[in-house]
Design a protein around this motif. Structure first.
Motif, PDB file in Angstrom:
ATOM      1  N   LYS A  29       0.846  -1.187   0.000  1.00 49.27           N
ATOM      2  CA  LYS A  29       0.000   0.000   0.000  1.00 49.27           C
ATOM      3  C   LYS A  29       0.878   1.231   0.000  1.00 49.27           C
ATOM      4  CE  LYS A  29      -4.768   0.194   1.418  1.00 49.27           C
ATOM      5  NZ  LYS A  29      -5.014   0.849   0.145  1.00 49.27           N
ATOM      6  N   GLY A  33       0.153  11.009   3.399  1.00 47.88           N
ATOM      7  CA  GLY A  33       0.190  11.716   4.686  1.00 47.88           C
ATOM      8  C   GLY A  33      -0.045  10.788   5.867  1.00 47.88           C
ATOM      9  N   LEU A  37      -4.696   6.320   6.430  1.00 45.83           N
ATOM     10  CA  LEU A  37      -4.194   4.947   6.401  1.00 45.83           C
ATOM     11  C   LEU A  37      -3.699   4.452   7.768  1.00 45.83           C
ATOM     12  CD1 LEU A  37      -3.602   2.414   4.835  1.00 45.83           C
ATOM     13  CD2 LEU A  37      -1.435   3.411   4.070  1.00 45.83           C
ATOM     14  N   ILE A 101     -10.442  21.576   6.258  1.00 47.98           N
ATOM     15  CA  ILE A 101     -10.174  20.167   6.545  1.00 47.98           C
ATOM     16  C   ILE A 101      -9.392  20.036   7.851  1.00 47.98           C
ATOM     17  CG2 ILE A 101      -8.797  18.177   5.779  1.00 47.98           C
ATOM     18  CD1 ILE A 101      -9.557  18.884   2.916  1.00 47.98           C
ATOM     19  N   VAL A 106      -2.858  18.036  11.292  1.00 41.68           N
ATOM     20  CA  VAL A 106      -3.282  17.046  10.290  1.00 41.68           C
ATOM     21  C   VAL A 106      -2.984  17.591   8.891  1.00 41.68           C
ATOM     22  CG1 VAL A 106      -5.248  15.770   9.332  1.00 41.68           C
ATOM     23  CG2 VAL A 106      -5.052  16.072  11.809  1.00 41.68           C
ATOM     24  N   GLY A 110      -1.381  15.597   5.818  1.00 37.86           N
ATOM     25  CA  GLY A 110      -2.376  15.094   4.865  1.00 37.86           C
ATOM     26  C   GLY A 110      -2.172  15.688   3.477  1.00 37.86           C
ATOM     27  N   THR A 111      -2.327  14.869   2.445  1.00 39.20           N
ATOM     28  CA  THR A 111      -2.063  15.314   1.075  1.00 39.20           C
ATOM     29  C   THR A 111      -3.346  15.356   0.254  1.00 39.20           C
ATOM     30  OG1 THR A 111      -1.725  13.075   0.218  1.00 39.20           O
ATOM     31  CG2 THR A 111       0.198  14.185   1.169  1.00 39.20           C
ATOM     32  N   GLY A 114      -3.915  11.868  -1.326  1.00 38.16           N
ATOM     33  CA  GLY A 114      -4.445  10.886  -0.373  1.00 38.16           C
ATOM     34  C   GLY A 114      -5.922  11.124  -0.095  1.00 38.16           C
ATOM     35  N   VAL A 117      -7.793   9.844  -3.299  1.00 38.03           N
ATOM     36  CA  VAL A 117      -7.750   8.399  -3.513  1.00 38.03           C
ATOM     37  C   VAL A 117      -8.461   7.643  -2.389  1.00 38.03           C
ATOM     38  CG1 VAL A 117      -6.222   6.402  -3.636  1.00 38.03           C
ATOM     39  CG2 VAL A 117      -5.637   8.492  -4.865  1.00 38.03           C
ATOM     40  N   ASP A 192     -13.795  17.722  12.544  1.00 39.93           N
ATOM     41  CA  ASP A 192     -14.839  16.756  12.218  1.00 39.93           C
ATOM     42  C   ASP A 192     -15.060  16.752  10.712  1.00 39.93           C
ATOM     43  OD1 ASP A 192     -16.766  14.862  12.646  1.00 39.93           O
ATOM     44  OD2 ASP A 192     -18.353  16.289  13.152  1.00 39.93           O
ATOM     45  N   PHE A 193     -15.488  15.591  10.214  1.00 32.07           N
ATOM     46  CA  PHE A 193     -15.883  15.528   8.817  1.00 32.07           C
ATOM     47  C   PHE A 193     -17.210  16.262   8.652  1.00 32.07           C
ATOM     48  CE2 PHE A 193     -12.875  12.087   9.187  1.00 32.07           C
ATOM     49  CZ  PHE A 193     -12.196  12.125   7.971  1.00 32.07           C
TER      50      PHE A 193
ATOM     51  N   SER B  45      -4.937  10.874  16.642  1.00 35.68           N
ATOM     52  CA  SER B  45      -4.740  12.169  15.969  1.00 35.68           C
ATOM     53  C   SER B  45      -5.846  13.192  16.206  1.00 35.68           C
ATOM     54  CB  SER B  45      -4.457  12.016  14.466  1.00 35.68           C
ATOM     55  OG  SER B  45      -5.249  11.033  13.866  1.00 35.68           O
TER      56      SER B  45
HETATM   57  C1  LIG Z   1      -8.586  14.285  13.088  1.00 33.68           C
HETATM   58  C2  LIG Z   1      -8.762  14.146  11.608  1.00 33.68           C
HETATM   59  C3  LIG Z   1      -9.725  14.920  10.978  1.00 33.68           C
HETATM   60  C4  LIG Z   1      -9.913  14.826   9.600  1.00 33.68           C
HETATM   61  N1  LIG Z   1     -10.850  15.617   8.992  1.00 33.68           N
HETATM   62  C5  LIG Z   1     -10.999  15.581   7.644  1.00 33.68           C
HETATM   63  C6  LIG Z   1     -11.924  16.410   6.974  1.00 33.68           C
HETATM   64  O1  LIG Z   1     -12.639  17.217   7.586  1.00 33.68           O
HETATM   65  N2  LIG Z   1     -12.018  16.331   5.620  1.00 33.68           N
HETATM   66  C7  LIG Z   1     -11.231  15.479   4.886  1.00 33.68           C
HETATM   67  O2  LIG Z   1     -11.339  15.465   3.655  1.00 33.68           O
HETATM   68  N3  LIG Z   1     -10.345  14.663   5.500  1.00 33.68           N
HETATM   69  C8  LIG Z   1     -10.215  14.686   6.843  1.00 33.68           C
HETATM   70  N4  LIG Z   1      -9.307  13.860   7.452  1.00 33.68           N
HETATM   71  C9  LIG Z   1      -8.544  12.918   6.633  1.00 33.68           C
HETATM   72  C10 LIG Z   1      -7.229  13.540   6.190  1.00 33.68           C
HETATM   73  O3  LIG Z   1      -7.488  14.650   5.356  1.00 33.68           O
HETATM   74  C11 LIG Z   1      -6.337  12.526   5.437  1.00 33.68           C
HETATM   75  O4  LIG Z   1      -5.089  13.135   5.376  1.00 33.68           O
HETATM   76  C12 LIG Z   1      -6.779  12.146   4.035  1.00 33.68           C
HETATM   77  O5  LIG Z   1      -8.042  11.549   4.033  1.00 33.68           O
HETATM   78  C13 LIG Z   1      -5.833  11.094   3.410  1.00 33.68           C
HETATM   79  O6  LIG Z   1      -4.706  11.711   2.915  1.00 33.68           O
HETATM   80  P1  LIG Z   1      -3.249  11.217   3.354  1.00 33.68           P
HETATM   81  O7  LIG Z   1      -2.293  11.988   2.541  1.00 33.68           O
HETATM   82  O8  LIG Z   1      -3.130  11.312   4.820  1.00 33.68           O
HETATM   83  O9  LIG Z   1      -3.281   9.726   2.823  1.00 33.68           O
HETATM   84  P2  LIG Z   1      -2.941   8.323   3.500  1.00 33.68           P
HETATM   85  O10 LIG Z   1      -3.684   8.156   4.759  1.00 33.68           O
HETATM   86  O11 LIG Z   1      -1.483   8.117   3.532  1.00 33.68           O
HETATM   87  O12 LIG Z   1      -3.561   7.372   2.365  1.00 33.68           O
HETATM   88  C14 LIG Z   1      -4.948   7.217   2.186  1.00 33.68           C
HETATM   89  C15 LIG Z   1      -5.191   6.183   1.076  1.00 33.68           C
HETATM   90  O13 LIG Z   1      -4.861   6.703  -0.200  1.00 33.68           O
HETATM   91  C16 LIG Z   1      -3.835   5.935  -0.826  1.00 33.68           C
HETATM   92  N5  LIG Z   1      -2.973   6.921  -1.494  1.00 33.68           N
HETATM   93  C17 LIG Z   1      -2.491   8.058  -0.924  1.00 33.68           C
HETATM   94  N6  LIG Z   1      -1.821   8.787  -1.825  1.00 33.68           N
HETATM   95  C18 LIG Z   1      -1.860   8.119  -2.996  1.00 33.68           C
HETATM   96  C19 LIG Z   1      -1.356   8.378  -4.303  1.00 33.68           C
HETATM   97  N7  LIG Z   1      -0.665   9.513  -4.584  1.00 33.68           N
HETATM   98  N8  LIG Z   1      -1.586   7.463  -5.278  1.00 33.68           N
HETATM   99  C20 LIG Z   1      -2.303   6.330  -4.996  1.00 33.68           C
HETATM  100  N9  LIG Z   1      -2.799   6.036  -3.786  1.00 33.68           N
HETATM  101  C21 LIG Z   1      -2.592   6.912  -2.787  1.00 33.68           C
HETATM  102  C22 LIG Z   1      -3.184   5.163   0.297  1.00 33.68           C
HETATM  103  O14 LIG Z   1      -2.623   3.951  -0.155  1.00 33.68           O
HETATM  104  C23 LIG Z   1      -4.357   4.917   1.224  1.00 33.68           C
HETATM  105  O15 LIG Z   1      -5.126   3.842   0.780  1.00 33.68           O
HETATM  106  C24 LIG Z   1      -9.113  13.930   8.833  1.00 33.68           C
HETATM  107  C25 LIG Z   1      -8.154  13.137   9.476  1.00 33.68           C
HETATM  108  C26 LIG Z   1      -7.969  13.233  10.846  1.00 33.68           C
HETATM  109  C27 LIG Z   1      -6.946  12.384  11.494  1.00 33.68           C
END
Ligand SMILES: Cc1cc2nc3c(=O)[nH]c(=O)nc-3n(C[C@H](O)[C@H](O)[C@H](O)COP(=O)(O)OP(=O)(O)OC[C@H]3O[C@@H](n4cnc5c(N)ncnc54)[C@H](O)[C@@H]3O)c2cc1C
Ligand code: FES
Ligand code: FES
Lengths: 290, 158
Positions: A29, A33, A37, A101, A106, A110-111, A114, A117, A192-193, B45
């Motif tokens: 996987k 960010g 995950l 967000i 976070v 967070g990207t 991500g 996807v 919160d979402f 988190s």
């Molecule tokens: C307290 C808290 C509050 C949050 N509130 C919100 C909110 O209000 N709104 C919101 O939208 N999100 C929210 N989130 C989620 C946050 O924005 C995450 O960062 C986001 O959902 C996933 O991005 P990531 O970069 O962290 O990805 P990861 O967690 O690293 O990956 C998520 C998934 O995507 C896949 N992936 C990631 N990047 C790629 C890529 N480039 N190509 C292919 N596959 C990929 C990974 O394999 C995994 O399956 C919250 C999270 C927390 C902890």
């Protein structure tokens, strides 16, 4: 809470990442960010044997403009989106949504890739991508393909991305003169979402709405494009009557799940209210009143 | 699973430590490196008690793998003290009574430390949104906000 065991890989180029993903197949996987995950892994909802960390691939970060398109590399963080002068100037909807967000910590991990996807119904970027008519540059062992956001989201946590493909970048058009955007998101508290949210991107010319995109967050299995609502307003001057008709059409496509954020009726009502506010705000911005 | 050697700087000192890939940064810092200033409130988190500075950014160390810190720079609340002198933020939290039980305080300090570099002259509203990832169950936040304001003022005139 500690994630289950896995092997950690830190590629420095996209090619190295693709090789690792191909080599380990469904056992691998991507780690971006980690803020969706890693929580899933702590809960054992995901147990990949190999994690391929994209954080150290320089070419997967950054935002640039060419030929009327803005290209955002997939590993660009929410904080980088919020502070990007290019986006603030030419695609303000993305920084606006990103700032709604989660919280600062976070957002420093967070990207955008991500968030897209992962495709949680609560993720905010999918609706933004629909509203902006974005395209996704996707890389696999067979090369590169470009997929429009419309049609990309198949269901909760399900997209057109194939196993072991990498989302490399997001392309969005530069906003034109007379355009206005808004993202109205109802949430119970910071971090919160959305209970419900609505993204609007429109173009106004001489008081007439030339074009409008409306997309909803967290009121269905995927982000929803409110096409019937859009048709009501396209080619028209905004009036209270048309606004109410459009809002009604937007509410008609909502199919939210009841949870602690509210029951179905409440969420649908709120999706309507967020849409009303977003249309108004976007209109005001397009006509210089925002 | 094979352990990995990782090295990074912790509060300006070079560290070399053996970790499992699945170990979270907060656990390695607290348990192996015995720097227990950074706290664990929720481990999901949400609360911000584990906030520290990684490569010039505030992160929640319960959602970062220790292996991801390899080659990086980590600053925890223990690193705010320099030459036996408290950081202006620490002084301000004392002066403004910015804590009660103190559990959230290391996370608050570390977030405020980074926030004031991102925005040295913040408004009250900016402080509230800049500190929104840190929960406090005691103070009602008023004195925490005041402490950040006081620190900003003192740092500007220093
Ligand atoms: C307290 C808290 C509050 C949050 N509130 C919100 C909110 O209000 N709104 C919101 O939208 N999100 C929210 N989130 C989620 C946050 O924005 C995450 O960062 C986001 O959902 C996933 O991005 P990531 O970069 O962290 O990805 P990861 O967690 O690293 O990956 C998520 C998934 O995507 C896949 N992936 C990631 N990047 C790629 C890529 N480039 N190509 C292919 N596959 C990929 C990974 O394999 C995994 O399956 C919250 C999270 C927390 C902890
Ligand atoms: S312990 Fe990390 S955010 Fe609560
Ligand atoms: S002082 Fe007790 S949690 Fe903040």
């Amino acid at each position: 809470m500690i994630p289950p065991e896995f092997e950690y890989h830190r590629p420095e180029t996209i090619d190295q990442a693709l090789v690792l993903l191909t080599q380990h197949g469904e056992e691998a996987k991507i780690l971006a960010g980690g803020h969706s995950l890693l929580p899933l892994m702590k809960l054992r909802f995901a147990e990949p044997a190999h994690l391929v960390d994209l954080n150290f691939i320089e070419s997967l970060r950054g935002i640039k403009e060419s030929n009327g398109l803005i290209e955002i590399a997939a590993m660009t963080t929410e904080s980088q989106l919020i502070t990007s002068p290019l986006l603030l100037d030419k695609c303000p909807l993305i920084p606006d949504a990103a700032s709604q967000i989660a919280d600062p910590q976070v957002r420093s991990r967070g990207t955008i890739g991500g968030d897209i996807v992962h495709a949680d119904p609560g993720n905010d970027h999918p609706a933004i991508m629909l509203a902006l008519e974005a395209s996704f540059v996707i890389l696999g062992s067979n090369g590169e393909r470009i997929v429009p956001a419309s049609g990309f989201f198949l269901g909760a946590f399900d997209t057109q991305l194939e196993e072991n493909e990498i989302l490399k970048a997001i392309q969005v058009p530069v906003s034109v003169a007379g355009s206005g955007h808004a993202y109205c998101k109802l949430k119970r508290k910071t971090g919160d979402f959305a209970t419900a949210a609505s993204a609007v991107s429109l173009v106004v010319e001489g008081g007439v709405c030339k074009k409008i995109n409306i997309a909803l967050t967290n009121v269905g299995a995927t982000a929803l494009k409110a096409e019937a609502a859009e048709s009501i307003l396209t080619g028209q001057t905004l009036s209270d009557l048309l606004m109410e008709k459009a809002v009604e059409k937007a509410m008609a496509i909502c199919d939210p799940a009841e949870d602690l954020r509210g029951d179905r009726e409440y969420k649908i009502h709120m999706a309507g209210e967020m849409t009303r506010r977003a249309i108004r705000e976007a209109f005001a911005k397009a006509t210089g009143g925002g | 699973m094979a352990k990995k050697h990782i090295s990074f700087t912790l509060n300006r000192q070079n560290i070399d430590v053996l970790v499992e890939p699945r170990e979270l940064l907060i656990h390695v810092i607290r348990e192996q490196l015995q720097k227990t200033g950074s706290h664990i409130g929720c481990e999901t988190s949400h609360c911000g008690a584990c906030t520290l500075d990684l490569n010039g950014q505030s992160v929640k160390a319960c959602t970062v793998l220790a292996v991801q810190a390899e080659g990086g720079e980590v600053l925890t609340v223990e690193g705010l003290l320099q030459n036996d002198k408290l950081h202006p933020l620490q002084e301000a939290f004392m002066q403004e009574h910015g804590l009660q039980c103190g559990f959230c305080t290391p996370g608050m300090l570390m977030r405020a430390y980074r926030f004031l570099q991102e925005n040295p002259q913040p408004t009250e509203a900016e402080i509230r949104s800049g500190m929104a990832g840190n929960l406090c169950r005691c103070t009602g936040y008023q004195n925490i906000i005041k402490a950040v304001q006081t620190a900003a003022k003192n740092m500007a005139s220093a």
